[in-house]
Design an enzyme around this catalytic site. Structure first.
Site, mmCIF file in Angstrom:
data_model
loop_
_atom_site.group_PDB
_atom_site.id
_atom_site.type_symbol
_atom_site.label_atom_id
_atom_site.label_comp_id
_atom_site.label_asym_id
_atom_site.label_seq_id
_atom_site.Cartn_x
_atom_site.Cartn_y
_atom_site.Cartn_z
ATOM 1 N N ARG A 166 36.965 43.217 43.816
ATOM 2 C CA ARG A 166 37.277 42.028 43.002
ATOM 3 C C ARG A 166 37.022 40.724 43.730
ATOM 4 O O ARG A 166 37.247 39.646 43.169
ATOM 5 C CB ARG A 166 38.731 42.059 42.551
ATOM 6 C CG ARG A 166 39.005 43.248 41.681
ATOM 7 C CD ARG A 166 40.334 43.155 41.018
ATOM 8 N NE ARG A 166 40.666 44.451 40.478
ATOM 9 C CZ ARG A 166 41.541 44.665 39.532
ATOM 10 N NH1 ARG A 166 42.192 43.672 38.994
ATOM 11 N NH2 ARG A 166 41.776 45.875 39.109
ATOM 12 N N ARG A 210 45.570 36.667 35.041
ATOM 13 C CA ARG A 210 44.590 37.670 35.481
ATOM 14 C C ARG A 210 43.182 37.310 34.997
ATOM 15 O O ARG A 210 42.205 37.519 35.701
ATOM 16 C CB ARG A 210 45.000 39.062 34.989
ATOM 17 C CG ARG A 210 46.174 39.617 35.793
ATOM 18 C CD ARG A 210 46.914 40.709 35.040
ATOM 19 N NE ARG A 210 46.138 41.903 34.858
ATOM 20 C CZ ARG A 210 46.309 42.754 33.841
ATOM 21 N NH1 ARG A 210 47.222 42.515 32.917
ATOM 22 N NH2 ARG A 210 45.573 43.816 33.761
ATOM 23 N N LYS A 251 37.828 49.693 31.524
ATOM 24 C CA LYS A 251 37.372 50.362 32.760
ATOM 25 C C LYS A 251 38.212 51.605 33.048
ATOM 26 O O LYS A 251 37.690 52.646 33.413
ATOM 27 C CB LYS A 251 37.473 49.415 33.976
ATOM 28 C CG LYS A 251 36.709 48.111 33.826
ATOM 29 C CD LYS A 251 36.699 47.308 35.128
ATOM 30 C CE LYS A 251 38.064 46.878 35.635
ATOM 31 N NZ LYS A 251 38.809 45.962 34.724
ATOM 32 N N ARG A 280 53.024 47.628 30.914
ATOM 33 C CA ARG A 280 52.905 47.070 32.273
ATOM 34 C C ARG A 280 53.440 45.641 32.302
ATOM 35 O O ARG A 280 53.165 44.857 31.398
ATOM 36 C CB ARG A 280 51.432 47.074 32.700
ATOM 37 C CG ARG A 280 50.967 48.417 33.193
ATOM 38 C CD ARG A 280 49.490 48.461 33.445
ATOM 39 N NE ARG A 280 48.948 47.324 34.187
ATOM 40 C CZ ARG A 280 47.700 47.249 34.617
ATOM 41 N NH1 ARG A 280 46.859 48.235 34.383
ATOM 42 N NH2 ARG A 280 47.285 46.194 35.269
ATOM 43 N N ARG A 318 48.654 47.134 24.623
ATOM 44 C CA ARG A 318 48.409 48.262 25.539
ATOM 45 C C ARG A 318 49.701 48.848 26.104
ATOM 46 O O ARG A 318 50.595 48.121 26.502
ATOM 47 C CB ARG A 318 47.522 47.784 26.687
ATOM 48 C CG ARG A 318 47.301 48.854 27.748
ATOM 49 C CD ARG A 318 46.151 48.547 28.643
ATOM 50 N NE ARG A 318 46.493 47.674 29.753
ATOM 51 C CZ ARG A 318 45.654 47.393 30.754
ATOM 52 N NH1 ARG A 318 44.419 47.876 30.738
ATOM 53 N NH2 ARG A 318 46.029 46.616 31.732
#
Ligand code: AMP
Length: 212
Positions: free
Chosen positions: A88, A168, A13, A157, A127
């Site tokens: 969300r 998550r 996204k 992160r 990532r």
């Protein structure tokens, strides 16, 4: 045009939202980026969100609704927005509908990004993200300079560590997946986007789905 991006973490996204926003001439809004910037600046909102974010939980709806309100009121968002990860929970979807309604607008499209969970975990484990512009990269080592030459370097992160990723994904299944069903029954125009393949391939699917 107002477009809502829905999808689990790691489906791309954050890569696609700025591209679509650029094409539509509207801003991309990512609540995750707003919260990380607030945390970096040490604002009360950032500090309040930190514990939730670090363990992969959602921050409270009131915080997100306040961010939505501020961002939608900005002049650059007068013609629309691409909302990445902004909605969300069902109360957030209801709040967004209300706020857009007050501006005489409504959600034009909901894009649901779909990718197998094994691929999501693979992408997130490799990532890194620019600490200035938040562009995500796959398979680039931390400390590499960002391609945009904005002085940023890539960082991992905290919530991309395996324990937070699993949390998550669980939060996504329990709290965010029902938002898709909510939009399907509330007149939102929902399009499923196959999120596999390269960023260019995914962007071509988005353009075809929206006719832009
Ligand atoms: P993201 O960058 O979109 O992966 O978001 C990072 C984290 O910010 C999430 O795991 C949540 O803790 C928080 N967050 C971002 N957007 C929202 C939202 N709409 N509702 C609740 N929490 C959010």
């Amino acid at each position: 045009m107002d477009v809502v991006f829905l999808g689990a973490p790691g489906v791309g996204k954050g890569t696609q939202a700025p591209r679509l926003a650029h094409r539509l001439g509207v801003p991309a809004v990512a609540t995750g980026d707003v919260l990380r910037a607030a945390l970096k600046q040490g604002t009360p909102r950032g500090l309040e969100a930190k514990a939730f974010m670090d363990r992969g939980d959602l921050v409270p709806d009131e915080v997100i609704l306040a961010i939505m309100k501020e961002r939608l009121a900005e002049k650059e968002a007068a013609r629309g927005s691409v909302l990445d990860g902004v909605v969300r929970t069902i109360p957030q979807a209801e709040g967004l509908d209300r706020m857009l309604g007050e501006l005489g607008r409504s959600v034009n499209w909901v894009l649901s990004f779909e990718l197998p969970e094994s691929e999501i975990v693979r992408r997130l484990s490799g990532r890194t993200t620019c600490d200035v512009c938040h562009t995500p990269y796959t398979g680039r080592a931390p400390s590499t300079p960002c391609d945009r030459r904005d002085g940023g370097s890539l960082v991992r992160r905290r919530d991309d560590e395996p324990a937070a990723v699993h949390k998550r994904l669980e939060v996504y299944r329990q709290q965010t997946a029902p938002v898709l069903a909510w939009y399907e029954t509330h007149g939102g125009r929902v399009k499923a986007i196959d999120a596999s393949g390269t960023p260019d391939e995914v962007f071509a699917r988005i353009g075809a789905a929206l006719g832009v």
